[in-house]
Design a protein around this motif. Structure first.
Motif, PDB file in Angstrom:
ATOM      1  N   TYR A  36       1.155   4.131   6.974  1.00  0.00           N
ATOM      2  CA  TYR A  36       1.840   2.851   7.249  1.00  0.00           C
ATOM      3  C   TYR A  36       1.080   1.678   6.627  1.00  0.00           C
ATOM      4  CZ  TYR A  36       3.648  -1.125   9.875  1.00  0.00           C
ATOM      5  OH  TYR A  36       4.181  -2.326  10.213  1.00  0.00           O
ATOM      6  N   TYR A  37      -0.248   1.695   6.837  1.00  0.00           N
ATOM      7  CA  TYR A  37      -1.080   0.613   6.288  1.00  0.00           C
ATOM      8  C   TYR A  37      -1.008   0.599   4.768  1.00  0.00           C
ATOM      9  CZ  TYR A  37      -5.186  -2.138   5.082  1.00  0.00           C
ATOM     10  OH  TYR A  37      -6.032  -3.061   4.546  1.00  0.00           O
ATOM     11  N   LYS A  38      -1.061   1.815   4.180  1.00  0.00           N
ATOM     12  CA  LYS A  38      -0.976   1.914   2.726  1.00  0.00           C
ATOM     13  C   LYS A  38       0.345   1.358   2.215  1.00  0.00           C
ATOM     14  CE  LYS A  38      -1.274   5.231  -1.077  1.00  0.00           C
ATOM     15  NZ  LYS A  38      -1.448   6.660  -1.441  1.00  0.00           N
ATOM     16  N   LYS A  39       1.413   1.697   2.930  1.00  0.00           N
ATOM     17  CA  LYS A  39       2.730   1.199   2.538  1.00  0.00           C
ATOM     18  C   LYS A  39       2.797  -0.323   2.672  1.00  0.00           C
ATOM     19  CE  LYS A  39       7.658   1.920   3.284  1.00  0.00           C
ATOM     20  NZ  LYS A  39       8.694   2.660   4.039  1.00  0.00           N
ATOM     21  N   GLN A  40       2.199  -0.812   3.792  1.00  0.00           N
ATOM     22  CA  GLN A  40       2.191  -2.264   3.987  1.00  0.00           C
ATOM     23  C   GLN A  40       1.407  -2.963   2.877  1.00  0.00           C
ATOM     24  OE1 GLN A  40       4.797  -2.410   6.211  1.00  0.00           O
ATOM     25  NE2 GLN A  40       3.713  -4.257   6.903  1.00  0.00           N
ATOM     26  N   VAL A  41       0.261  -2.366   2.524  1.00  0.00           N
ATOM     27  CA  VAL A  41      -0.549  -2.930   1.450  1.00  0.00           C
ATOM     28  C   VAL A  41       0.219  -2.909   0.140  1.00  0.00           C
ATOM     29  CG1 VAL A  41      -2.613  -2.600   0.039  1.00  0.00           C
ATOM     30  CG2 VAL A  41      -2.757  -2.426   2.531  1.00  0.00           C
ATOM     31  N   GLN A  42       0.880  -1.775  -0.111  1.00  0.00           N
ATOM     32  CA  GLN A  42       1.676  -1.664  -1.333  1.00  0.00           C
ATOM     33  C   GLN A  42       2.802  -2.693  -1.349  1.00  0.00           C
ATOM     34  OE1 GLN A  42       2.796   2.474  -1.131  1.00  0.00           O
ATOM     35  NE2 GLN A  42       1.057   3.135  -2.409  1.00  0.00           N
ATOM     36  N   ASN A  43       3.444  -2.847  -0.198  1.00  0.00           N
ATOM     37  CA  ASN A  43       4.515  -3.851  -0.104  1.00  0.00           C
ATOM     38  C   ASN A  43       3.967  -5.260  -0.324  1.00  0.00           C
ATOM     39  OD1 ASN A  43       6.479  -1.953   0.381  1.00  0.00           O
ATOM     40  ND2 ASN A  43       6.377  -2.151   2.619  1.00  0.00           N
ATOM     41  N   GLN A  44       2.797  -5.499   0.281  1.00  0.00           N
ATOM     42  CA  GLN A  44       2.184  -6.813   0.125  1.00  0.00           C
ATOM     43  C   GLN A  44       1.799  -7.075  -1.327  1.00  0.00           C
ATOM     44  OE1 GLN A  44       2.020  -9.154   2.362  1.00  0.00           O
ATOM     45  NE2 GLN A  44       0.928 -10.615   1.045  1.00  0.00           N
ATOM     46  N   VAL A  45       1.208  -6.047  -1.945  1.00  0.00           N
ATOM     47  CA  VAL A  45       0.834  -6.177  -3.366  1.00  0.00           C
ATOM     48  C   VAL A  45       2.074  -6.397  -4.213  1.00  0.00           C
ATOM     49  CG1 VAL A  45      -0.112  -4.950  -5.354  1.00  0.00           C
ATOM     50  CG2 VAL A  45      -1.293  -4.851  -3.148  1.00  0.00           C
ATOM     51  N   ARG A  46       3.141  -5.631  -3.898  1.00  0.00           N
ATOM     52  CA  ARG A  46       4.380  -5.784  -4.652  1.00  0.00           C
ATOM     53  C   ARG A  46       4.959  -7.190  -4.482  1.00  0.00           C
ATOM     54  NH1 ARG A  46       6.722  -1.812  -2.786  1.00  0.00           N
ATOM     55  NH2 ARG A  46       8.107  -2.794  -1.249  1.00  0.00           N
ATOM     56  N   LYS A  47       4.933  -7.681  -3.224  1.00  0.00           N
ATOM     57  CA  LYS A  47       5.435  -9.035  -2.967  1.00  0.00           C
ATOM     58  C   LYS A  47       4.594 -10.078  -3.692  1.00  0.00           C
ATOM     59  CE  LYS A  47       7.520  -8.170   1.564  1.00  0.00           C
ATOM     60  NZ  LYS A  47       7.454  -8.477   3.021  1.00  0.00           N
ATOM     61  N   GLU A  48       3.275  -9.884  -3.650  1.00  0.00           N
ATOM     62  CA  GLU A  48       2.396 -10.835  -4.330  1.00  0.00           C
ATOM     63  C   GLU A  48       2.627 -10.798  -5.842  1.00  0.00           C
ATOM     64  OE1 GLU A  48      -1.605 -10.087  -3.164  1.00  0.00           O
ATOM     65  OE2 GLU A  48      -1.336 -10.880  -1.123  1.00  0.00           O
TER      66      GLU A  48
END
Length: 420
Positions: A36-48
Motif C-alpha cells: 500500500y505504501y509503495k503504491k501510495q509513493v508511486q501515486n505521489q511520485v506520479r502526481k508530482e
C-alpha cells in the motif's frame, strides 16, 4: 504422568499454531502495508511528475495571460493577491529549476507572481517598441492611489490594489508615462496621489534639437549639379558620424513631444527629414546600413508609398498634389497660401489617408502664412515643418518647426557644427 504430558504437547502445538498464525498475519499485514505504501509513493511520485510536467508545459520565458488573473506578492511564504493582470498581456518570467513544483511564476524585474495555470507559452513574443529607452526621466516621481491601473496606450493591462511609486518618463495630457516590467505604460492622472521631486536623471537634457533636411541622394553612377543634390559619400560620412557618436534619431511624434515639453531627450538627438520623394529610394540602404531613422515628407500622388518600405523610414505628408510653384504671390508661390479652402482640405486629407493618417506635415517650398497654418490644423495635422536653418527648441510653435538644409558643399566639420 502420560495424561499431563499429552495435554502439555497439545498446548504447545496450539501455542505454536497460534504464534505461527499471528506471525503470518503480521507478515501479511506488513506486506500489505508495504504494498500500500509503495503504491501510495508511486501515486505521489506520479502526481508530482504530472504536476512538474503540467507546470513546465505552462512555463516559458515569455508567456501571455490566458484570462483575467490575480497578481500575487509573496509575504511570509504566502501568496497574497495584490492586483489583476488582464487577458492576453504578455509577461517575461524569471527562470525555474528543473523538476520544479513551483506553482507561482515570478514575473521578471518585479516582486510579483502569477499562478502557473493562468499563463501559456508565447512562441513568438510581440515586437516591443523600446525607443523610450532613449528618453530621459524627469526629476519628478509620482505616487499612485491605493488602487490604480496601468495602460498600454489605451488598453488596460493591470490593476493593482496597493500604492506604488514611479519615476516620470512622459508627461501627457491627463496621464503620465512610466516604466513597469521593462515596458512603457501610462497612469491616468486621476489615479495619482501626489507628484514629488526626485533625482532620477543626471544626464544632460537637450534644450534644442537640430532637424536636418535632404532632398536628392545621388549614387556613384549618378550626377546632379543642384546644391540640394547630395552624394552617397557625403551622406554616408554624415550618418557614420551620427552612429559613431550614438545620436538618437527621432521620429516626428517624438519631436512633437519634445517641443511641447512632454519628454526629455539626450543632447545627442536629431530628426532627419527628406523632402518630396525623388531619389528617396536611394536612402533606404543607407538608413538600414547605419540603423538611422529618418522621415520622408512625401508628395503622395507623385510616388507610391510602397516604394519606401524600411524599418527606419517614417512617411509623412508633403501634400497629395499641391507641390506646385507660381500659384500664389511671393516666393515660389505655394498654393497653400491662397487657394480655395475646400480644395486645400481635400488634398491634405487625401494625403493623410494615403499615408496612414500621419500627424506631420511639411510646407512645400517652406512657404506658409496664417491661412496655410489654419488649413493644416483643420486637416488634422499636429505638427508642420518649414526651413529656417536653426534648431527646434522647447516651446516653439508646433506648426513652424525649423529645419537645417544640408547642401552638397558643406564639409563634415560644418555638418557637425550644425547639429551640435
Amino acid at each position: 504422568m502420560l495424561f499431563i504430558y499429552t495435554n502439555n504437547g497439545d498446548f504447545m502445538r496450539k501455542k505454536f499454531l497460534i504464534v505461527s498464525t499471528i506471525l503470518l498475519l503480521i507478515g501479511v499485514m506488513i506486506l500489505f502495508i508495504f504494498a500500500y505504501y509503495k503504491k501510495q509513493v508511486q501515486n505521489q511520485v506520479r502526481k508530482e511528475n504530472q504536476l512538474i510536467e503540467d507546470i513546465e508545459s505552462h512555463y516559458h520565458s515569455s508567456v501571455s495571460i490566458v484570462k483575467n488573473a490575480p497578481i500575487y506578492k509573496k509575504e511570509n511564504k504566502k501568496y497574497i493577491k495584490v492586483g489583476i493582470g488582464f487577458k492576453d498581456v504578455e509577461l517575461m518570467l524569471e527562470g525555474i529549476t528543473n523538476n520544479s513544483k513551483q506553482k507561482y511564476f515570478k514575473i521578471e524585474k518585479s516582486d510579483y507572481y502569477i499562478y502557473y495555470k493562468n499563463v501559456e507559452k508565447v512562441s513568438k513574443p510581440l515586437k516591443k517598441d523600446n525607443r523610450y529607452h532613449n528618453y530621459l526621466y524627469f526629476n519628478e516621481s509620482l505616487k499612485t492611489k491605493d488602487t490604480f491601473s496601468l495602460y498600454n496606450k489605451s488598453q488596460k493591462e493591470y490593476t493593482f490594489y496597493e500604492s506604488m511609486d514611479f519615476k516620470i518618463l512622459i508627461k501627457e495630457e491627463n496621464k503620465y508615462g512610466v516604466v513597469y516590467h521593462d515596458n512603457l505604460y501610462y497612469i491616468n492622472e486621476q489615479d495619482v496621489s501626489s507628484i514629488y521631486s526626485s533625482d532620477n536623471n543626471e544626464k544632460e537634457v537637450a534644450s534644442e534639437i537640430p532637424v536636418t533636411v535632404y532632398h536628392f541622394l545621388y549614387l556613384k553612377n549618378e550626377s546632379c549639379n543642384e546644391i540640394i543634390c547630395n552624394s552617397i559619400n557625403q551622406v554616408e560620412e554624415e550618418f557614420n558620424y551620427l552612429k559613431e557618436n550614438k545620436y538618437f534619431t527621432l521620429n516626428t511624434k517624438e519631436m512633437e513631444l519634445f517641443i511641447k515639453g512632454k519628454i526629455n531627450l539626450p543632447k545627442n538627438s536629431i530628426l532627419i527629414t527628406i523632402d518630396d520623394g525623388a531619389k528617396a529610394t536611394n536612402f533606404l540602404d543607407v538608413l538600414d546600413k547605419y540603423q538611422i531613422n529618418a522621415t520622408l515628407f512625401l508628395v503622395s500622388s507623385w510616388y507610391p508609398k510602397e516604394d519606401f518600405k524600411s524599418n527606419y523610414l517614417e512617411l509623412a505628408s508633403h501634400t497629395h498634389n499641391l507641390h506646385n510653384p507660381g500659384v500664389c504671390s511671393e516666393g515660389q508661390g505655394s498654393p497653400l497660401k491662397c487657394s480655395n479652402k475646400n480644395e486645400l482640405l481635400s488634398d491634405l486629407k487625401e494625403s493623410r489617408k494615403t499615408l496612414n493618417n500621419t500627424d506631420s506635415f511639411c510646407f512645400p517650398f517652406y512657404e506658409y502664412n496664417d491661412y496655410a497654418i489654419e488649413i493644416v490644423k483643420e486637416a488634422g495635422f499636429k505638427t508642420a515643418y518649414i526651413g529656417g536653418n536653426r534648431k527646434a527648441s522647447i516651446g516653439i510653435n508646433p506648426y513652424t518647426i525649423p529645419r537645417i538644409t544640408i547642401h552638397n558643399n558643406i564639409s563634415l566639420e560644418q555638418y557637425i557644427n550644425f547639429i551640435q
